[in-house]
Structure formats: structure tokens, C-alpha cells
Scaffold this motif. Structure first.
Motif, short mmCIF file in Angstrom:
data_model
loop_
_atom_site.label_atom_id
_atom_site.label_comp_id
_atom_site.label_asym_id
_atom_site.label_seq_id
_atom_site.Cartn_x
_atom_site.Cartn_y
_atom_site.Cartn_z
N ARG A 243 -3.12 49.82 -7.08
CA ARG A 243 -4.51 49.76 -7.82
C ARG A 243 -5.32 48.44 -7.72
O ARG A 243 -4.48 47.38 -7.34
CB ARG A 243 -4.28 50.04 -9.41
N TYR A 244 -6.75 48.61 -7.63
CA TYR A 244 -7.50 47.41 -7.48
C TYR A 244 -8.24 47.31 -8.55
O TYR A 244 -9.44 46.76 -8.26
CB TYR A 244 -8.14 47.73 -6.04
N LEU A 245 -8.32 47.67 -9.49
CA LEU A 245 -9.19 47.45 -10.83
C LEU A 245 -8.39 46.72 -11.90
O LEU A 245 -7.18 46.45 -11.96
CB LEU A 245 -9.71 49.02 -11.38
N THR A 246 -9.27 46.21 -12.65
CA THR A 246 -8.89 45.43 -13.83
C THR A 246 -8.94 46.24 -15.10
O THR A 246 -9.72 47.16 -15.03
CB THR A 246 -9.84 44.07 -14.11
N ALA A 247 -8.36 45.51 -16.17
CA ALA A 247 -8.60 46.21 -17.70
C ALA A 247 -9.83 46.41 -18.01
O ALA A 247 -10.43 47.16 -18.60
CB ALA A 247 -7.80 45.23 -18.50
N LYS A 248 -10.75 45.41 -17.62
CA LYS A 248 -12.20 45.11 -17.90
C LYS A 248 -12.78 46.40 -17.22
O LYS A 248 -13.71 47.02 -17.75
CB LYS A 248 -12.81 44.17 -17.48
N ASP A 249 -12.57 46.68 -16.05
CA ASP A 249 -13.18 47.99 -15.23
C ASP A 249 -12.97 49.19 -15.94
O ASP A 249 -13.64 50.22 -16.21
CB ASP A 249 -12.70 47.73 -13.70
N ILE A 250 -11.70 49.45 -16.70
CA ILE A 250 -11.15 50.60 -17.25
C ILE A 250 -12.05 50.32 -18.66
O ILE A 250 -12.75 51.85 -18.88
CB ILE A 250 -9.79 50.81 -17.69
N VAL A 251 -12.29 49.61 -19.24
CA VAL A 251 -12.80 49.50 -20.90
C VAL A 251 -14.37 49.73 -20.49
O VAL A 251 -15.17 50.45 -21.26
CB VAL A 251 -12.54 48.27 -21.30
N GLU A 252 -15.04 49.14 -19.38
CA GLU A 252 -16.36 49.39 -19.09
C GLU A 252 -16.87 50.76 -18.29
O GLU A 252 -17.87 51.16 -18.28
CB GLU A 252 -16.98 48.32 -18.00
N GLY A 253 -15.76 51.54 -18.10
CA GLY A 253 -15.96 52.92 -17.81
C GLY A 253 -16.52 53.07 -16.29
O GLY A 253 -17.15 53.96 -15.99
N SER A 254 -16.23 52.19 -15.43
CA SER A 254 -16.58 52.10 -13.91
C SER A 254 -15.81 53.48 -13.35
O SER A 254 -14.93 53.57 -13.03
CB SER A 254 -16.03 51.02 -13.28
N PRO A 255 -16.80 54.43 -13.02
CA PRO A 255 -16.39 55.75 -12.50
C PRO A 255 -15.80 55.54 -11.19
O PRO A 255 -14.97 56.31 -11.08
CB PRO A 255 -17.97 56.54 -12.61
N ASN A 256 -16.29 54.82 -10.19
CA ASN A 256 -15.88 54.77 -8.93
C ASN A 256 -14.54 54.14 -9.07
O ASN A 256 -13.61 54.58 -8.38
CB ASN A 256 -16.54 54.03 -8.12
N LEU A 257 -14.31 52.97 -9.77
CA LEU A 257 -12.88 52.43 -9.79
C LEU A 257 -11.88 53.38 -10.79
O LEU A 257 -10.70 53.44 -10.13
CB LEU A 257 -12.91 50.87 -10.34
N ASN A 258 -12.25 53.92 -11.51
CA ASN A 258 -11.26 54.73 -12.36
C ASN A 258 -11.02 56.01 -11.44
O ASN A 258 -9.83 56.63 -11.50
CB ASN A 258 -11.95 55.21 -13.71
N LEU A 259 -11.87 56.66 -10.94
CA LEU A 259 -11.55 57.76 -9.97
C LEU A 259 -10.74 57.20 -8.93
O LEU A 259 -9.65 57.98 -8.72
CB LEU A 259 -12.81 58.11 -9.18
N ALA A 260 -10.87 56.13 -8.36
CA ALA A 260 -9.84 55.39 -7.24
C ALA A 260 -8.47 55.25 -7.96
O ALA A 260 -7.36 55.56 -7.33
CB ALA A 260 -10.30 54.02 -6.79
N PHE A 261 -8.40 54.78 -9.04
CA PHE A 261 -7.28 54.50 -9.74
C PHE A 261 -6.34 55.87 -10.11
O PHE A 261 -5.29 55.86 -9.81
CB PHE A 261 -7.45 53.89 -11.21
N VAL A 262 -7.07 56.90 -10.44
CA VAL A 262 -6.37 58.09 -10.80
C VAL A 262 -5.89 58.78 -9.50
O VAL A 262 -4.87 59.22 -9.18
CB VAL A 262 -7.13 59.05 -11.44
N ALA A 263 -6.79 58.41 -8.28
CA ALA A 263 -6.58 59.00 -7.01
C ALA A 263 -5.09 58.56 -6.45
O ALA A 263 -4.18 58.80 -6.09
CB ALA A 263 -7.32 58.80 -6.11
N HIS A 264 -4.86 57.10 -6.73
CA HIS A 264 -3.80 56.27 -6.24
C HIS A 264 -2.45 56.83 -7.07
O HIS A 264 -1.60 56.92 -6.43
CB HIS A 264 -4.01 54.86 -6.55
N ILE A 265 -2.72 57.08 -8.29
CA ILE A 265 -1.62 57.45 -9.23
C ILE A 265 -1.37 58.95 -8.54
O ILE A 265 -0.05 58.91 -8.40
CB ILE A 265 -2.03 57.80 -10.64
N PHE A 266 -2.12 59.71 -8.28
CA PHE A 266 -1.91 60.96 -7.77
C PHE A 266 -1.08 60.85 -6.38
O PHE A 266 -0.01 61.68 -6.11
CB PHE A 266 -2.83 61.88 -7.47
N GLN A 267 -1.56 60.19 -5.46
CA GLN A 267 -0.77 59.73 -4.30
C GLN A 267 0.52 59.37 -4.41
O GLN A 267 1.41 59.70 -3.59
CB GLN A 267 -1.55 58.90 -3.57
N HIS A 268 0.63 58.46 -5.45
CA HIS A 268 2.13 57.72 -5.60
C HIS A 268 2.97 58.68 -6.26
O HIS A 268 4.11 58.69 -5.78
CB HIS A 268 1.93 56.48 -6.40
#
Length: 662
Positions: free
Chosen positions: A345-370
Motif C-alpha cells: 500500500r502506498y497511501l497514508t492514514a491522512k489520505d484515507i481520512v481525506e477521501g482521496s478516490p484514486n489512492l483509496n481505489l488503489a488500496f482496495v485493489a491491492h487488498i484484492f490482489q493480495h
């Protein structure tokens, strides 16, 4: 940035990152005033009407604006919607700033310009995320490892991207085998010509895997325009991260649905929607009562993530995650959970709280892949077993999908057979290919609830097709609404072919209005190859001798002698040699500037339609060159040896068809 406001006015993801809410409102007001004054607004109207816009109006004369638009757009009669208006505005801003240099006065408040290059605000969090991704996936690349790892706190990413190698390599990570790496210029020091070739290869290949690169050129990379470079990189990474969200690659996804009808519906969804469905599938197993509908506001409190990870990896859970009330603390615990799972994962807690759509999408995709938490089907899914004919239909669907998206239509297509059924995107494509041909007054814009409204749109599509002299015997608008695959592909093929022939007609001034035909393209190709002294001949676009690729390599060498390195060409006798030649052909055609959407299999199997598009694209590129460059060509700079005395043991490259079509 104001994502909610963008969601109403601007659908294009790239444009969403270019303006603040205040700026967008101001430009929207200007746009509406212009349109009210003239009733409609075309590209040709903009030079005079944009005089009141700061920077563009003050720093470019009307004559300069006219000249710039004339050079940048093919049809100044095209009607301008708000998104196109924004793109023109940005392009004119860039042109004005590049002319004035760093010390220009009246620099627009819309721009942030810490260097002499025009720069827009970019997300430092997103940049850091993409840099981390690049370091992880390309850190061991033989050429790039001397430049990596990149420090995300610097602008080194944009400096490294200036030679074009990074983008090409990243595309091959996203869709393996897209680019034959033998075609990439990888000298330590590249001259401007070689650098431009790499960027051309990268941009044309990016289009071929589904990226939107309208109004982005090689110069944008050479000058290091950060928002444009980052926009392309983000699209490539997104394609990579979402690649597994496909039933062919991950048959376990069948667990998300019930019967075959639901499977067909799932296959037609864009990958982002499948990812949301997967997430909600697991959340239903928990006490979480909400439905996640986006990767921004619905996940910013971290609660959905906490429940999801507890289902997927309960052995790493922390009871405190669902107890803490501070969203930032919860987000921190969520990321610690992901780390214990070994999930990238390449996002921070702040990115989650700020609702960054691109980084949150990437985070969930990484979870799915793993760890997707789905069960392997006990028996093969019969719905996924396809015949050779169906495989070709799938390849053609992919080619037409990427081609339509490359036209710059407002509606992005994820699945041709589903997305064209309301007729709207076909009308958009027709208007791009033949501006003014669509009667928008009787067109019905999505969302369309009433079926007969969709039929009305598709009836106009068929009517225009007949007007353009397409062969549409026994085809009605309802066939498109019903999703008849063969009829839809037949229509799209004729539309693509019409577009190619029109482009050739406009370029070839001596044709004096003469219509181009398939026979003209065939004759031209044979004449060019014969001009080099070769005896090769293409009897037709379904000539089986074309499968070895030699004819097209000779054609490419005829129009651009230095582009083919004959030492890398095989004799094309075995299937492996044919595959290597076909992959090389596609990459060097894109490298010189051909926008093509075929696969190596189309050359090997001599797919008549795709062979015609390849030949026509090379012809179109040749006609665009200055007349002094359209002279008989000698031997290649790369190797003056016998063209057919080639090696048959060159390095094999991964060109799996399923990777290229997904």
C-alpha cells in the motif's frame, strides 16, 4: 479540490484535478455566457470569445489564438461542450505561458508555476504513491535500476520520465507484452529524435491499453509538465491494479453472483464496480450495515476497511480498530493491519481520512490482489469457455473500445456491447468522425429509462450509417439496443474504416476529392515495398503469406528507413518467430506515430480488418510527413545487411493475448 462539484460538471477524471471549485464556477459562467450569445459554440468561435479570459486573452492576440487552434484541432466546426472548453483553455494557457517564459506578468491564479514550465497543482500524496509503486515494480529493471529508487519528495520522477523509457516500461508492467522492448531506445544519452520516438511509442501504446491521452503530446513529457505526466502514470497504474478484476483472470469472482445471467451482467461491469461489489460482498458477512458506493466519502472514516480486513485476515485483527472514535487513529490501525497481512500500500492514514478516490481505489485493489477471500470454483465455469470465433469477437471488441475512447468522446467505454446499447456513445463517435452529422435535437442523453428512447438513438445511428453508405442490410436500431454482438462489430468496423479513408482523403491533396478505397491502400503499400527493391507483395488484406510479418517490416522500413533493426527480425517460420515479428511490427509502427489497436495474433492469423487498419495507419503517417521526407528510401541505418538473413534466436518477449486484451 472539490470532488463533489466536479462530479456534477466534469466527468473526465483528468480534468477533475486541474481546477478549484471557485475557478470552475468562474469558467462555467464564462462558458454559459459565450454560448448564450451565439446560440451554439464551435471551436472556431473561441479565439474571439476567449479574449476576456485572464492570461489567454491578455497574453495572446486573437490571431495567435486562431493559429494555435488551427494547428491543434482538425475540425474547427466541432461544437464545444464544457469539458472541451476547459481543455482548450488549458492548452491556450500553456501556449501563452511557454511563449512568455518564467517572468510573465498577469500569470493566471489558476496556475502554480515554481519553474519556467507551466505547472498545475498536483497531489503530492498521489505522486508519492505512484513513485512507491514504480520503485517496487521497476526497481530491478536492467535499464532503470540506475535511476531508482526515486525520492518522492523531489521532482526526479518527471526528470526520469523525460526520456520516455519509464512510461514504456510501466505500460509493460500494467499489460505485459504491449511493447516489444527491443523497440525502446535505451542508450545512456538519447538524442531528441530518439527521445521523441520513445514518447510517441509510449503514448500510442497507452491509448492501446485504454488510457485517455487526448490533447497530451510528446512535448508535454519532454518539458516535464507534471500534471500531464502524472495523469498518464496514474491511468497506467490503475489499469495494472484493476487487471485481475476480470472473470477470465479471476474465475473466483463467480462467487459474487448466482446464475449465468448474473455472471453476464458482472462481466459487463467496469472493474471499479466489480471491486465495489466484491467489497460489499464481504462486508455483508459483518455487522457493517452500510453499502459502499465509492472510494471517497464512504470509506474516509476507515470503518468499512476495518470490517473488510477482519473478514479477510482475522488473524491480524486488532480489537481497538473498531473501538477508537478518531477516524485518523482508526485509519492508522487499518494500515497497520494491512502491513501485517503483507499487503502493498502506498497511501497514508491522512489520505484515507481525506477521501482521496484514486489512492483509496488503489488500496482496495491491492487488498484484492493480495487476498480476495473468494473460493475457487469446484468445476470450470462453462460461461467462460469460449470458441475461437468468440475469442476473435473479444479481440475486436477490445480494439474498437480503445479506438472509440481514443477519439476523445465524453463517455468512456468499458464494454462495447453494453455501453453502446443506448445509442448515445455511437452518436458521439459519429460526431467525432463526421462533425455535424448528428441531429442532437432529437437525441436522448443518458440516463435513459424508457427503452423506446434508446431505440430512437439507435435508429438515428443506423440512419447516419446508411447516409455514410455503410452496408446495413436488415439492421435496425433495436438490434443495437438488444446487444447483437456481430451487428455491433460490423457497424463499428465500417465506422472505423470510414474514418481511416476520410483521413487519407483529407491528407492527400492531389486526390482532388477522389474517394480512397481499400484497393488504393493495397496498391500504395505494394508500390512502397517495391521501391526498396524487394520482391514482396501483398495480394490482398487476407493474404496468408503476411503472417510471417516480413512484408510489414519492409513497408515500415520503406517509409522510415532507420526504424527497423533487421538484426532483431526473425525469418517468421515458426509460431514463436511469427509472434516476435508481429510484436515488433506493432511497437515500431507505434514508435513512428501510428495509432493502432491490433494485437500480434491479428497479424499472425491475418485478420483482414486489422491488417487493413495497420496498412492504412502506416499510409496515413507517411502522408503526414513533409514532402521532402516522402522520397524513395534506401537501407536502414540500423543494419544494411540482407533483410531476410535474420536471427531466429532473439530474446522471447511475453506477448500473451489475454494480457493485451483485458
Amino acid at each position: 479540490m472539490a470532488a463533489n462539484y466536479f462530479g456534477v460538471l466534469v466527468s473526465d477524471p483528468w480534468l477533475q484535478n486541474q481546477f478549484t471549485q471557485v475557478e470552475l464556477r468562474s469558467l462555467k459562467s464564462h462558458f454559459m455566457t459565450m454560448r448564450r450569445e451565439s446560440g451554439s459554440l464551435t471551436l472556431g468561435d473561441l479565439p474571439s470569445k476567449m479574449s476576456k479570459l485572464k492570461n489567454v486573452g491578455e497574453n495572446l492576440t486573437e490571431e495567435e489564438r486562431v493559429a494555435f487552434l488551427h494547428d491543434s484541432y482538425q475540425n474547427l466546426g466541432d461544437e464545444v461542450d464544457f469539458e472541451l472548453f476547459l481543455r482548450v483553455y488549458l492548452n491556450l494557457q500553456a501556449h501563452a505561458t511557454s511563449r512568455m517564459g518564467k517572468g510573465a506578468k498577469n500569470s493566471s491564479a489558476f496556475l502554480k508555476s515554481p519553474t519556467s514550465t507551466l505547472l498545475h497543482t498536483i497531489s503530492e500524496s498521489e505522486k508519492a504513491s505512484y513513485v512507491g509503486h514504480i520503485n517496487n515494480y521497476l526497481g530491478e529493471d536492467e535499464f532503470l535500476k540506475k535511476f531508482l529508487p526515486i525520492d518522492p519528495s523531489t521532482n526526479d520522477l518527471f526528470e526520469i520520465a523525460k526520456d520516455g523509457v519509464l512510461i514504456c516500461k510501466l505500460i509493460n508492467v500494467a499489460v505485459p507484452g504491449t511493447i516489444d522492448e527491443r523497440a525502446i531506445n535505451t542508450k545512456t544519452v538519447l538524442n531528441p529524435w530518439e527521445r521523441n520516438e520513445n514518447h510517441t511509442l509510449g503514448l500510442n501504446s497507452a491509448k492501446a491499453i485504454g488510457c485517455t491521452v487526448v490533447n497530451i503530446g510528446t512535448q508535454d513529457f519532454i518539458e516535464g509538465r507534471r500534471h500531464l505526466v502524472l495523469g498518464v502514470i496514474s491511468q497506467i497504474i490503475k489499469i495494472q491494479l484493476l487487471a485481475d478484476l476480470d472473470l477470465k483472470k479471476t474465475p473466483q469472482l463467480v462467487e459474487l453472483v448466482g446464475d449465468n445471467q448474473d455472471v453476464e451482467e458482472l462481466m459487463s461491469l467496469p472493474p471499479e464496480k466489480i471491486l465495489l461489489r466484491w467489497m460489499n460482498f464481504h462486508l455483508k458477512k459483518t455487522e457493517y450495515k452500510k453499502t459502499v458506493t465509492n472510494f471517497s466519502s464512504d470509506v474516509k472514516d476507515g470503518e468499512a476497511y476495518a470490517y473488510l480486513l477482519n473478514v479477510l485476515a482475522p488473524e491480524h485483527s486488532n480489537a481497538s480498530t473498531l473501538v477508537v472514535r478518531d477516524p485518523l487513529k482508526r485509519a492508522t490501525l487499518v494500515l497497520e493491519h494491512a502491513d501485517r497481512m503483507g499487503c502493498k500500500r502506498y497511501l497514508t492514514a491522512k489520505d484515507i481520512v481525506e477521501g482521496s478516490p484514486n489512492l483509496n481505489l488503489a488500496f482496495v485493489a491491492h487488498i484484492f490482489q493480495h487476498r480476495n477471500g473468494l473460493s475457487t470454483p469446484e468445476k470450470p465455469v462453462s460461461f467462460l469457455e469460449i470458441s475461437p470465433d468468440e475469442a476473435q469477437i473479444t479481440r475486436e471488441e477490445s480494439a474498437f473500445r480503445f479506438w472509440i475512447n481514443s477519439l476523445g468522446v465524453a463517455t468512456y467505454i468499458n464494454n462495447v456491447f453494453e455501453d453502446v446499447r443506448n445509442g448515445w456513445v455511437l452518436l458521439e463517435a459519429l460526431d467525432k468522425v463526421s462533425p455535424g452529422i448528428v441531429n442532437w435535437k432529437i437525441a436522448n442523453k443518458p440516463p435513459i429509462k424508457m427503452p423506446f428512447r434508446k431505440v430512437e438513438n439507435c435508429n438515428q445511428v443506423v440512419k447516419i450509417g446508411k447516409q455514410l453508405k455503410f452496408s446495413l442490410v436488415n439492421i435496425a436500431g433495436n438490434d443495437i439496443v438488444q446487444g447483437n454482438k456481430k451487428l455491433i462489430l460490423a457497424y463499428l468496423w465500417q465506422l472505423m474504416r470510414f474514418n481511416m479513408l476520410q483521413l487519407l482523403k483529407y491528407l492527400r491533396s492531389h486526390s482532388l476529392g477522389k474517394e480512397f478505397t481499400d484497393a488504393d491502400i493495397l496498391d500504395w503499400a505494394n508500390t512502397k515495398v517495391r521501391s526498396t527493391g524487394s520482391q514482396s507483395c501483398m495480394k490482398s488484406f487476407k493474404d496468408k503469406s503476411l503472417s510471417d510479418g516480413i512484408f510489414f517490416l519492409e513497408l515500415l522500413s520503406a517509409v522510415q528507413p532507420r526504424v527497423v533493426n533487421w538484426r532483431l527480425v526473425t525469418k517468421g517460420q515458426s509460431e514463436e518467430e511469427k509472434q516476435m515479428n508481429a510484436t515488433y511490427i506493432i511497437s515500431i509502427a507505434r514508435k513512428i506515430g501510428c495509432s493502432i489497436f491490433l494485437l500480434p495474433e491479428d497479424i499472425i492469423e491475418v485478420n483482414q480488418k486489422m491488417i487493413l487498419t495497420l496498412t492504412a495507419s502506416i499510409m496515413y503517417w507517411f502522408f503526414k510527413q513533409p514532402m521532402e521526407d516522402q522520397r524513395p528510401c534506401g537501407s536502414s541505418d540500423s543494419d544494411s545487411g540482407n533483410q531476410l538473413e535474420t536471427s531466429s534466436n532473439s530474446t522471447t518477449y511475453d506477448t500473451e493475448s489475454e494480457s493485451s486484451t483485458d
